[in-house]
Design a protein around this motif. Structure first.
Motif, mmCIF file in Angstrom:
data_model
loop_
_atom_site.group_PDB
_atom_site.id
_atom_site.type_symbol
_atom_site.label_atom_id
_atom_site.label_comp_id
_atom_site.label_asym_id
_atom_site.label_seq_id
_atom_site.Cartn_x
_atom_site.Cartn_y
_atom_site.Cartn_z
ATOM 1 N N ASP A 221 -9.158 4.577 -3.003
ATOM 2 C CA ASP A 221 -7.932 4.283 -3.748
ATOM 3 C C ASP A 221 -6.813 5.258 -3.360
ATOM 4 N N GLU A 222 -7.148 6.565 -3.336
ATOM 5 C CA GLU A 222 -6.147 7.587 -2.998
ATOM 6 C C GLU A 222 -5.677 7.440 -1.558
ATOM 7 N N LEU A 223 -6.619 7.145 -0.669
ATOM 8 C CA LEU A 223 -6.287 7.000 0.754
ATOM 9 C C LEU A 223 -5.287 5.866 0.967
ATOM 10 N N ILE A 224 -5.558 4.717 0.329
ATOM 11 C CA ILE A 224 -4.665 3.557 0.483
ATOM 12 C C ILE A 224 -3.298 3.834 -0.137
ATOM 13 N N ARG A 225 -3.295 4.445 -1.328
ATOM 14 C CA ARG A 225 -2.018 4.707 -1.999
ATOM 15 C C ARG A 225 -1.152 5.695 -1.208
ATOM 16 N N CYS A 226 -1.784 6.775 -0.728
ATOM 17 C CA CYS A 226 -1.026 7.813 -0.013
ATOM 18 C C CYS A 226 -0.567 7.334 1.365
ATOM 19 N N THR A 228 -0.159 4.294 2.544
ATOM 20 C CA THR A 228 0.752 3.132 2.592
ATOM 21 C C THR A 228 1.960 3.313 1.661
ATOM 22 N N LYS A 229 2.018 4.500 1.003
ATOM 23 C CA LYS A 229 3.096 4.802 0.046
ATOM 24 C C LYS A 229 3.264 3.680 -0.990
ATOM 25 N N GLY A 230 2.107 3.181 -1.469
ATOM 26 C CA GLY A 230 2.119 2.173 -2.537
ATOM 27 C C GLY A 230 2.277 0.742 -2.072
ATOM 28 N N ARG A 231 2.399 0.515 -0.743
ATOM 29 C CA ARG A 231 2.577 -0.860 -0.258
ATOM 30 C C ARG A 231 1.241 -1.584 -0.078
ATOM 31 N N GLY A 232 0.161 -0.819 0.062
ATOM 32 C CA GLY A 232 -1.175 -1.424 0.143
ATOM 33 C C GLY A 232 -1.736 -1.606 -1.258
ATOM 34 N N SER A 233 -2.832 -2.333 -1.370
ATOM 35 C CA SER A 233 -3.423 -2.507 -2.705
ATOM 36 C C SER A 233 -4.946 -2.576 -2.632
ATOM 37 N N LEU A 234 -5.561 -2.312 -3.785
ATOM 38 C CA LEU A 234 -7.015 -2.343 -3.909
ATOM 39 C C LEU A 234 -7.347 -3.065 -5.211
ATOM 40 N N GLU A 235 -8.287 -4.002 -5.143
ATOM 41 C CA GLU A 235 -8.659 -4.774 -6.344
ATOM 42 C C GLU A 235 -10.185 -4.807 -6.451
ATOM 43 N N VAL A 236 -10.696 -4.527 -7.649
ATOM 44 C CA VAL A 236 -12.148 -4.597 -7.876
ATOM 45 C C VAL A 236 -12.520 -6.051 -8.168
ATOM 46 N N LEU A 237 -13.379 -6.619 -7.327
ATOM 47 C CA LEU A 237 -13.807 -8.009 -7.524
ATOM 48 C C LEU A 237 -15.051 -8.085 -8.396
ATOM 49 N N SER A 238 -15.987 -7.149 -8.175
ATOM 50 C CA SER A 238 -17.187 -7.107 -9.036
ATOM 51 C C SER A 238 -17.824 -5.733 -8.928
ATOM 52 N N LEU A 239 -18.587 -5.389 -9.955
ATOM 53 C CA LEU A 239 -19.236 -4.073 -9.986
ATOM 54 C C LEU A 239 -20.667 -4.140 -9.500
#
Length: 249
Positions: A221-226, A228-239
């Motif tokens: 999560d931190e890697l994608i946010r930092c 891509t400066k917030g342009r990328g995203s991460l979504e939990v589909l299932s646990l």
């Protein structure tokens, strides 16, 4: 003839006692059962819901109230509410052997439940039942620690069970969306954190569905946010990573 009750005695019933030794003397407070742990965890904020009385005792069961001078000497204040808070935070909760045994049994089952929810058999990808985890915990002679949370102990149990049975943390299924410019570089950085790449679709941006160990979620999560400066995203589909046809939990 009336019976005289000394003014420094208070009778209480259905009480949980928290005890603390300070300045060579013993001090006790009378609390409502089941409320002490709620206060310590932060779930209960109202002190009046925890304390039966704002008095400080030398012996709750005999109703003997502590002397003001002794309190000032030990705690540096005679503010009863402040002293009660100190005892609540650092004192030892007194429970009967029967109650303690009951609490430990409940916590044992809570730990097993968390382990069953978080883990699968790596060969079948199916979750274990709570009763099977309980049996496995008994086989390794796991001893419950009353001063640690069930969640903390569940992680400890998973580590220990790995030595005696096939068990692993259930994977999380995530959807990652990475901007085209950073996609190739980011994918390379993420490679070591991903267990399985289920699908990849590159159009104007890279969309991936992946399986990861839950312990890596925050880092991804931190890697994608930092990066891509917030342009990328991460979504939990299932646990849970479960076989097709199994219930999605």
């Amino acid at each position: 003839m009336s019976i005289f009750t000394p003014t420094n005695q208070i009778r209480l019933t259905n009480v949980a006692v928290v005890r603390m030794k300070k300045g060579g003397k013993r001090f006790e407070i009378a609390c409502y059962k089941n409320k002490v742990m709620s206060w310590r965890s932060g779930a209960e904020k109202d002190l009046d819901e925890v304390l039966q009385t704002h008095s400080v005792f030398v012996n709750v069961s005999k109703g003997q109230v502590a002397k003001k001078d002794d309190l000032t000497k030990a705690f540096g204040t005679d503010d009863l509410t402040e002293i009660c808070k100190q005892i609540l935070a650092k004192g030892e909760l007194q429970v009967s052997d029967k109650e303690r045994q009951s609490q430990l049994e409940t916590m044992f089952r809570d730990i097993a439940t968390i382990v069953a929810e978080k883990c699968v058999n790596p060969e079948t990808k199916r979750p274990y039942t709570v009763s099977l985890i309980e049996r496995a915990m008994k086989d390794i002679h796991y001893s419950v620690k009353a001063n640690k949370s069930a969640k903390q102990q569940a992680l400890e149990v998973i580590r220990q069970l790995k030595e005696t049975m096939e068990i692993q943390r259930a994977h999380m299924r995530l959807r990652l969306v990475l901007p085209a410019k950073e996609a190739k570089r980011l994918k390379e950085k993420l490679k070591t954190l991903l267990q399985v790449v289920e699908s990849e679709d590159f159009d104007e941006e890279l969309e991936m569905v992946v399986l990861v160990d839950p312990g890596c979620y925050r880092e991804i999560d931190e890697l994608i946010r930092c990066e891509t400066k917030g342009r990328g995203s991460l979504e939990v589909l299932s646990l849970k990573d479960v076989e097709e046809g199994d219930e999605k939990l």
